[in-house]
Design an enzyme around this catalytic site. Sequence first.
Site, short mmCIF file in Angstrom:
data_model
loop_
_atom_site.label_atom_id
_atom_site.label_comp_id
_atom_site.label_asym_id
_atom_site.label_seq_id
_atom_site.Cartn_x
_atom_site.Cartn_y
_atom_site.Cartn_z
N SER A 119 39.68 47.24 48.35
CA SER A 119 39.05 46.85 49.61
C SER A 119 39.91 47.22 50.82
CB SER A 119 38.82 45.34 49.63
OG SER A 119 38.05 44.95 48.54
N1 SAH Z 1 40.52 43.07 44.51
C1 SAH Z 1 40.59 44.44 44.05
C2 SAH Z 1 39.33 45.20 44.35
C3 SAH Z 1 38.52 45.23 43.18
S1 SAH Z 1 37.00 46.10 43.15
C4 SAH Z 1 41.78 45.14 44.59
O1 SAH Z 1 42.50 44.55 45.40
O2 SAH Z 1 42.03 46.27 44.17
C5 SAH Z 1 36.15 44.98 42.07
C6 SAH Z 1 36.72 44.86 40.67
O3 SAH Z 1 35.91 43.91 39.98
C7 SAH Z 1 36.67 46.14 39.86
O4 SAH Z 1 37.94 46.42 39.37
C8 SAH Z 1 35.69 45.81 38.73
O5 SAH Z 1 36.00 46.45 37.51
C9 SAH Z 1 35.85 44.30 38.64
N2 SAH Z 1 34.72 43.60 38.00
C10 SAH Z 1 33.39 43.82 38.15
N3 SAH Z 1 32.68 42.96 37.39
C11 SAH Z 1 33.59 42.16 36.74
C12 SAH Z 1 33.49 41.09 35.81
N4 SAH Z 1 32.32 40.64 35.35
N5 SAH Z 1 34.64 40.52 35.36
C13 SAH Z 1 35.85 40.95 35.79
N6 SAH Z 1 36.01 41.96 36.67
C14 SAH Z 1 34.90 42.57 37.13
#
Ligand code: SAH
Length: 228
Positions: free
Chosen positions: A75
Amino acid sequence: MLASDMTHRARRGRGMTSQRTRDRMVERLADQGIVDERVLAVMAEEPRHLFVDEALAHRAYEDTSLPLGFGQTLSRPVTVARMSELVHREAPGRVLELGTGSGYQTLILSRLVSGVHSVERIPALYQRAARRLESLGAPARLRAADGRRGWPGAAIFDVILLTACASALPSALLEQLSDGGVLIAPLATADGEQWLTRVRRHGHTLEQQRLEPVRFVPLLEGVVQGTG
Ligand code: SAH
């Protein structure tokens, strides 16, 4: 000059450059309305460039989201700062983050509050994040799993933070929230808008508040097999 001196200078030089770009990022965050001094101080300290591919490291402090691979994104700094501010304000004892991704948001949280837990469904991202956070000495517990189920063995949480967008709130998450605790999540409306939403639990009732429009990747079901 000794080779070791040159290495030392080069290293220090790189450090100073990224300190200047971090300082500029933090000035921008303040201009964008981030007021929590601790959040600003932590983001001025921590190396966001280590959380993206080396080829993108020079863009790490720009006001932009960046690709993490696997169709996922790190993000924008202002989004991480805003979420961190919302979590920090609760002064929680235990936090659950869903969607570790790069681990950058996890790192920032781990410097602000204790008891940070984070779940990621893509094992390769989990492994990378675990290595980075360990090398930075960040006290967070990580797990590769479907975060929609929460983390029953570590519940109850005072804050549950989703960094991926849900269209409905998984009931398992609300059950793992303390009385008075909050869930902070991008939630999709029926017409496809996403709102950063705060849901506070009071006993058996939930108080929901829309905070601001946002753009996140979707919260998906299940754990990805293999390590990619
Ligand atoms: N906070 C992160 C941004 C992550 S993007 C950062 O600082 O880099 C969102 C993330 O959520 C992705 O890595 C994706 O794989 C994860 N995600 C999506 N659905 C999910 C679920 N059901 N359980 C765990 N992670 C999930």
